[in-house]
Design an enzyme around this catalytic site. Structure first.
Site, mmCIF file in Angstrom:
data_model
loop_
_atom_site.group_PDB
_atom_site.id
_atom_site.type_symbol
_atom_site.label_atom_id
_atom_site.label_comp_id
_atom_site.label_asym_id
_atom_site.label_seq_id
_atom_site.Cartn_x
_atom_site.Cartn_y
_atom_site.Cartn_z
ATOM 1 N N LYS A 118 4.367 3.026 -3.963
ATOM 2 C CA LYS A 118 3.887 1.705 -4.293
ATOM 3 C C LYS A 118 4.732 0.772 -5.085
ATOM 4 O O LYS A 118 4.744 -0.324 -5.006
ATOM 5 C CB LYS A 118 2.524 1.871 -5.151
ATOM 6 C CG LYS A 118 1.328 2.294 -4.085
ATOM 7 C CD LYS A 118 0.056 2.469 -4.939
ATOM 8 C CE LYS A 118 -1.060 2.496 -4.041
ATOM 9 N NZ LYS A 118 -1.070 3.850 -3.714
ATOM 10 N N HIS A 237 -12.943 3.273 -5.644
ATOM 11 C CA HIS A 237 -11.814 2.814 -4.870
ATOM 12 C C HIS A 237 -11.408 3.591 -3.692
ATOM 13 O O HIS A 237 -10.715 3.641 -2.927
ATOM 14 C CB HIS A 237 -10.332 3.168 -6.026
ATOM 15 C CG HIS A 237 -10.363 2.626 -7.056
ATOM 16 N ND1 HIS A 237 -10.527 1.307 -7.472
ATOM 17 C CD2 HIS A 237 -10.217 3.150 -8.418
ATOM 18 C CE1 HIS A 237 -10.429 1.050 -8.838
ATOM 19 N NE2 HIS A 237 -10.493 2.094 -9.212
ATOM 20 N N ARG A 294 0.697 5.264 8.661
ATOM 21 C CA ARG A 294 0.030 6.237 9.626
ATOM 22 C C ARG A 294 -1.407 5.497 10.224
ATOM 23 O O ARG A 294 -1.824 4.376 10.018
ATOM 24 C CB ARG A 294 -0.533 7.485 8.623
ATOM 25 C CG ARG A 294 -1.305 6.831 7.542
ATOM 26 C CD ARG A 294 -1.941 7.969 6.641
ATOM 27 N NE ARG A 294 -2.675 7.599 5.443
ATOM 28 C CZ ARG A 294 -3.816 6.931 5.355
ATOM 29 N NH1 ARG A 294 -4.461 6.497 6.269
ATOM 30 N NH2 ARG A 294 -4.010 6.584 4.098
#
Length: 653
Positions: A118, A237, A294
């Site tokens: 990230k 989340h 992916r």
């Protein structure tokens, strides 16, 4: 690029089954891999060949790169599909496949490595002109730096594991006082889950929509996007409901987000299926969140509105073929919606559940699709993610898709483990969800104290059904006719039926021809037994006839209740008061798992609510706290121990 003949799927569960269905339909041979815990799994049974790769812990099986490459060598596979999760975004694995002469069905190792961080991906996106949330993505990771950067960003803010996903290693922080403890927890989860404790900080957007764009690239430089998905309905989340298209999407916004997603893909020369995720605020501004290199869990909703098979596209691209469509040829038709079915108990703070699948009868019609990896008799272990499968529906409109999906959720029979089925049905029926006006704060705002998150209380009808089934079981043991058997026609039988810590009394009077009078919960019901076998019972209660799936043991009944399952015990002959209190001095494991931290020692004083141990199960950390004040008398486990559900961990006096 050489042609592919045999594909090893380096994964398990529903995604392994999903990949096999397309691969086998296209004529490819498939190879499954499995751990000791998955010896009886459906993906193993479906494959042409299967190779055992180790014991249950993921580090020794599904994350064991040498074992998977050896399985490919032994089976003669020439390609590997990683699915999602596990090694799907592991650049080392992609490079190892290439060195072994295997086709990796996915993007390049360089793209995986960059977008898997990230921190580094956000830097690359800023350079590429993709809009990003303000935050800190620096290499310096000490607490002092992160505390200082947090003050610059401002609160509330998000801590995120740089290498993470699925909500692990992610924490919302409201003020500076919370930050040090949340950093420790996030680092621990990130290190255990992803092998890296590197973190980033980001300004928290309040209640945005989570909208992602499906991109696809080939080896000839073509890159297109296939519409978007709205994944805003989340818990901690983690996505719970996904749909396509986004309910508030406009043609202009779709084009802007699609072009931003293509910028992200071009920045890494992307090949294969990928997803660029954005946060969308109320004013129509959007910000890069991350890129998943992916196939996504929620890819079926895109398949249903485009009419495409994304796994087939992955295989074609891996063989060097160009994309089947250009951007101008992409068409979106109708609306699709998906829910994720989890083995978890919402009434116990969504605690993951383990057990044996006693019954599995997925509801399926022409416009619904159920992707799963389940078969009856299979064990759900504590070693892997608790997601069991996905239910997906397609309709001409959003409302039609929602209505069809709700029916599929309500009618899919799952017995043997608790699930989030009731929650899913309630979410799909909530007026705010039906309106399409919601953000990522929907579940915390509307379901923080919803009845479906509390311990289920059986209805009078359900207690009556259970009493009749326990009665019938006793009748069959006495070799009497199943209908109308009784000791004395004028004397009712009294049952005590239990669920967790609760008991209910039921009075049952058997009459002729399989009819009963039942009294419970201050109600009197007339019940007629129409049909009954080992898988279901059909009854008429006060003139209303209905079939219920069920599985009956000696003193336990799993009953399907439309939606969700109910486990009732026959406690008629148990000593009353034998149940353990919640506020007890004995701490027991709430589920199977591994002890990863012990924070107390024998002889130390403890207070109610104090954190005593941390249990890791199904890829998440679960804090175990004291139920009473007292002194710790005995600790019966240590860090690293694998424990069973209800196993005694420590004693407090």
């Amino acid at each position: 690029m050489p042609a592919i003949h045999k594909i090893l799927i380096a994964n398990r569960g529903e995604i392994a089954c999903r990949i096999q269905r397309t691969a086998q339909a296209l004529g490819y041979r498939t190879v499954a891999v499995f751990s000791d815990a998955d010896d009886d799994a459906l993906h193993v049974k479906m494959a042409d060949q299967a190779v055992h790769i180790g014991p249950p812990p993921v580090q020794q099986s599904y994350l064991n790169i040498p074992a998977i490459l050896d399985a490919a060598r032994r089976s003669g596979a020439d390609a590997i599909h990683p699915g999602y999760g596990f090694l799907s975004e592991n650049s080392e694995f992609a490079r190892a496949c290439e060195l072994a002469g295997l086709t990796f069905i996915g993007p390049s190792a360089d793209a995986i490595e960059l977008m898997g961080s990230k921190r580094l991906s956000k830097i690359a996106m800023l350079d590429a002109g993709v809009p990003c949330v303000a935050g800190y993505q620096g290499a310096v990771q000490d607490d002092a730096t992160l505390l200082r950067e947090a003050e610059r960003i401002g609160y509330p803010l998000m801590i995120k594991a740089s290498a993470g996903g699925g909500g692990r290693g992610m924490r919302l922080v409201h003020n500076a006082e919370e930050l040090p403890a949340q950093l420790r927890t996030a680092r621990s989860e990130a290190l255990n889950g992803f092998g890296s404790d590197e973190l980033i900080l980001e300004q928290a957007l309040i209640d945005p929509r989570h909208v992602e764009v499906q991109v696809f690239g080939d080896q000839h430089g073509n890159l297109i996007y296939l519409g978007e998905r709205d994944c805003s309905i989340q818990r901690r989340h983690q996505k719970v409901i996904e749909e396509a298209p986004c309910p508030v999407m406009t043609a202009e916004l779709r084009q802007a987000m699609g072009e931003a997603a293509l910028k992200a893909g071009r920045a890494v020369n992307y090949v294969g299926a990928g997803t660029v995720e954005f946060l969308l605020d109320n004013s129509g501004r959007f910000y890069f969140l991350e890129m998943n290199t992916r196939l996504q869990v929620e890819h079926p909703v895109t398949e249903l509105i485009t009419g495409l098979d994304l796994v087939a596209w992955q295989l074609q691209v891996a063989e060097g073929q160009p994309l089947p469509l250009t951007q101008e040829q992409v068409r979106l038709d109708g609306h699709a919606m998906e829910v994720r079915l989890y083995a978890e108990d919402p009434a116990q703070d969504f605690l993951p559940q383990t057990g044996r699948i006693e019954g599995w009868e997925p509801a399926q019609t022409s416009d619904t699709r159920i992707d799963h990896g389940l078969c009856e008799g299979q064990s759900i272990s504590p070693f892997y993610d608790p997601m069991l499968g996905k239910l997906i529906a397609h309709g001409a409109t959003r409302e039609e898709a929602r209505r069809k999906l709700l029916r599929a959720v309500q009618d899919s029979v799952l017995l043997g483990v608790q699930s989030n089925q009731r929650l899913l049905a309630e979410l799909l029926q909530h007026p705010q969800f039906i309106s399409g006006e919601f953000g990522t704060g929907f579940i915390p705002r509307h379901f923080s104290d919803h009845p479906c998150l509390h311990a289920y209380v059986p209805t009078a009808e359900e207690l009556a059904i259970a009493a009749v089934l326990f009665y019938q079981a006793a009748a069959s043991k006495h070799r009497a006719p199943l209908k109308g058997w009784r000791n004395n026609a004028s004397v009712p039988l009294h049952y005590r039926l239990g669920l967790d810590e609760q008991d209910w009394t039921v009075q049952l009077l058997a009459e002729t021809e399989g009819t009963f009078k039942v009294q419970t919960l201050d109600r009197s019901l007339d019940l007629k037994l129409i049909d009954h076998d080992e898988r279901s019972v059909t009854l008429e209660i006060d003139g209303l006839r209905q079939r219920h799936a069920c599985r009956l043991g000696s003193d336990q009944l799993w009953l399907f209740t439309h939606p969700g399952s109910l486990l009732l015990e026959d406690r008629t002959h148990e000593v009353i008061g034998s149940q353990t209190s919640v506020s007890t001095g004995t701490l027991k494991a709430p589920m199977d798992g591994a002890i990863i931290d012990v924070l107390v020692s024998e002889g130390s004083p403890v207070t109610k609510g104090q954190l005593l141990m941390v249990l890791e199960a199904m890829k998440m950390e679960h804090p175990l706290k004291a139920g009473i004040d007292g002194v710790l008398q005995r600790v019966q486990v240590k860090v690293g121990d694998q424990v069973k559900n209800r196993q005694v961990l420590l004693q407090i006096e």
